[in-house]
Scaffold this motif. Structure first.
Motif, short mmCIF file in Angstrom:
data_model
loop_
_atom_site.label_atom_id
_atom_site.label_comp_id
_atom_site.label_asym_id
_atom_site.label_seq_id
_atom_site.Cartn_x
_atom_site.Cartn_y
_atom_site.Cartn_z
N THR A 112 3.30 -1.99 5.59
CA THR A 112 2.43 -1.35 6.58
C THR A 112 2.78 -1.81 7.98
O THR A 112 2.81 -1.02 8.93
CB THR A 112 0.96 -1.67 6.27
OG1 THR A 112 0.64 -1.25 4.94
CG2 THR A 112 0.03 -0.98 7.25
N ALA A 122 3.16 9.53 3.05
CA ALA A 122 3.40 9.22 1.64
C ALA A 122 4.58 10.02 1.10
O ALA A 122 5.42 9.50 0.34
CB ALA A 122 2.14 9.49 0.83
N CYS A 148 7.91 8.69 2.37
CA CYS A 148 8.27 7.37 1.85
C CYS A 148 8.51 7.38 0.34
O CYS A 148 8.63 6.30 -0.27
CB CYS A 148 7.18 6.35 2.19
SG CYS A 148 7.03 6.00 3.96
N ARG A 149 8.59 8.56 -0.26
CA ARG A 149 8.69 8.64 -1.72
C ARG A 149 9.91 7.91 -2.27
O ARG A 149 9.85 7.31 -3.34
CB ARG A 149 8.74 10.10 -2.17
CG ARG A 149 7.40 10.78 -2.19
CD ARG A 149 7.51 12.20 -2.72
NE ARG A 149 8.42 13.02 -1.92
CZ ARG A 149 8.62 14.32 -2.13
NH1 ARG A 149 8.00 14.93 -3.11
NH2 ARG A 149 9.45 15.00 -1.36
N ALA A 209 -1.56 10.94 6.67
CA ALA A 209 -1.38 9.97 5.58
C ALA A 209 -0.58 10.59 4.43
O ALA A 209 0.31 9.95 3.85
CB ALA A 209 -2.74 9.49 5.08
N ALA A 210 -0.89 11.86 4.11
CA ALA A 210 -0.16 12.53 3.03
C ALA A 210 1.30 12.76 3.39
O ALA A 210 2.20 12.62 2.55
CB ALA A 210 -0.85 13.86 2.69
N PHE A 270 -1.39 3.77 4.07
CA PHE A 270 -1.03 4.96 4.84
C PHE A 270 -2.18 5.41 5.75
O PHE A 270 -1.95 6.00 6.80
CB PHE A 270 -0.64 6.10 3.89
CG PHE A 270 0.67 5.88 3.20
CD1 PHE A 270 1.85 5.80 3.92
CD2 PHE A 270 0.73 5.75 1.83
CE1 PHE A 270 3.07 5.60 3.28
CE2 PHE A 270 1.94 5.55 1.18
CZ PHE A 270 3.10 5.46 1.91
#
Length: 457
Positions: free
Chosen positions: A410, A356, A359-360, A352-353, A369
């Motif tokens: 999503t 993220a 996708c910044r 998930a991190a 996420f």
């Protein structure tokens, strides 16, 4: 597809005739055709040790890397095969690797150069990914002219002479850019970073800044990214060394290249010296049939020790490998790569991190996420990048149709994840299980036992 019995017969033939290059070439190609990518990688390497300048073998090795998601290694393997040189497929492999790394602009001319030389390599799906419109037309002769005018050379570092391809510079990546892997980061801080950042404290315990750490684990899980981040944390020079920077067909040249690389790191201390795919340079000497190859390992060991006391102080040596069991045991002695650090495939929170972070810089809707991470079990970091790239490309096409940016959702990421088929982690784990369960008398692989249902001793 070659059956297992035929492959076993070829293995035995190579064992009996280890210097038979055509036989080794055939075995490597059969492994590649059968999808046994790690076996193909090792077989191509062994063949290249007999013929370091063979562009066909380098292309085969690069393809094995590419199909495992090791895009940087694929590019490095073909660093000495320029546009229009070697087999046409070399250009296609480089193009695919560059595109996977996000450098589509550099990938386009390499692709056209390959197709101009061999039209059977044309791939409509890949052309769409390169941003080429459907139904485009570029005849063979114009294509070749266009390709050879615009194809950039693969990057080389600032060094001169043999081994000049080593990449050198300072890294702007830090541990903040590495999602998850807190235990791995802590190991690197204690072994490599803190002795430089707090030298007086470590000196009180007789510890100097320097030494080596070997990162190992499945391909695509961030070993190279971690090395860059370690250099960025220190603000230190970063030198990345690939096979093409060291290996040379002339006896003695490889050893000189290795020495020159360490000397450059010593002149730029504090410096993080990073060896990717280190098992190719530090393979077990007992497995080698040629004295020249064993001498490269001996030279590497001597450089790790330092030619004189304190010579390597401030030189932090990091290595990465997908096959640590092939590395000579002498490298695990104190002062060398005495600490092995397992870089695992990311768990759900880490995935998930990573998503993220990836996708910044993308227009986003409300993204879950966590849901995407649960749908990507078994994906390496490189696989997740592929998922994001695929989702972004699809969304970009939709945005072009409506003439305005559309946010990524999503559902976009979940759709891309369902279309992806990661295999590198599962294949690596299958190989690792054999070593952990059946070749672990010394306990060196105890760190991996929990991954296979065992307990650490």
């Amino acid at each position: 597809m070659t059956d297992r019995g035929s492959l076993d017969a070829l293995r035995e033939a190579v064992r009996v005739s280890p210097d038979n290059l055509p036989l080794r070439r055939h075995l490597a190609e059969q492994f590649l055709d059968a999808g046994l990518l790690m076996d193909a990688e090792n077989a191509f390497r062994e063949a290249l040790a007999l013929a370091p300048g063979d562009a066909d073998l380098a292309t085969g090795l690069a393809e094995a890397f590419l199909r495992q998601g090791k895009n940087g290694a694929a590019i490095s393997a073909l660093a000495r095969v320029g546009p229009g040189e070697g087999p046409p497929k070399a250009g296609l492999v480089v193009a695919r690797a560059l595109a996977a790394e996000g450098d589509v602009a550099a990938a386009r001319p390499r692709y056209w150069e390959a197709v101009a030389r061999d039209s059977s390599l044309a791939d409509a799906e890949f052309e769409t990914r390169l941003g080429l419109p459907p139904g485009h037309s570029l005849g063979p002769e114009p294509a070749m002219a266009h390709a050879l005018e615009d194809v950039p050379s693969l990057p080389s570092g600032p060094f001169t002479g043999p081994g000049s391809g080593a990449e050198k510079g300072s890294s702007t990546v830090t541990f903040a850019d590495v999602a998850g892997m807190e235990q791995v980061k802590q190991s690197l801080r204690m072994k490599l970073l803190l002795p430089v950042q707090q030298p007086e404290l470590f000196a009180a315990y007789g510890k100097r800044a320097g030494g080596g750490v070997m990162l190992y684990g499945p391909p695509g899980c961030g070993k190279t990214h971690l090395a860059r981040a370690a250099a960025g944390e220190l603000g230190a020079a970063f030198m990345s060394v690939g096979l093409s920077d060291i290996l040379d067909m002339y006896i003695g040249s490889s050893e000189r290249n290795l020495h020159s690389t360490f000397e450059a790191a010593r002149r730029n201390r504090p410096c993080v010296l990073f060896f990717d795919e280190v098992d190719a340079l530090a393979a077990r000497r007992a497995d080698m049939n040629r004295a020249h190859n064993r001498q490269i390992v001996n030279q590497f060991l001597a450089e790790m020790d330092g030619v004189e006391g304190g010579a390597n102080e401030g030189v932090l040596v990091l290595a990465a490998t997908n096959a640590p069991w092939y590395v000579d045991a002498a490298f695990r002695r104190p002062g060398r790569f005495d600490q092995l650090v397992f870089v695992p495939p990311p768990d759900a929170p880490a995935r998930a991190a990573i998503l993220a972070l990836l996708c910044r810089e993308v227009p986003l809707d409300e993204l879950d996420f966590r849901a995407v991470s649960e749908a990507t079990d078994g994906f390496a970091g490189a696989d997740l990048k592929g998922v994001v790239d695929r989702a972004v490309e699809a969304k970009l096409q939709a945005a072009i149709r409506v003439g305005r940016p559309l946010p990524l959702s999503t559902a976009d990421l979940l759709g891309a994840a369902r279309a992806a088929r990661p295999t590198a982690v599962a294949e690596w784990m299958g190989t690792a299980r054999n070593y952990v369960m059946h070749a672990n008398e010394s306990g060196v692989w105890d760190e991996l036992l929990p991954w296979f249902g065992g307990k650490r001793r």
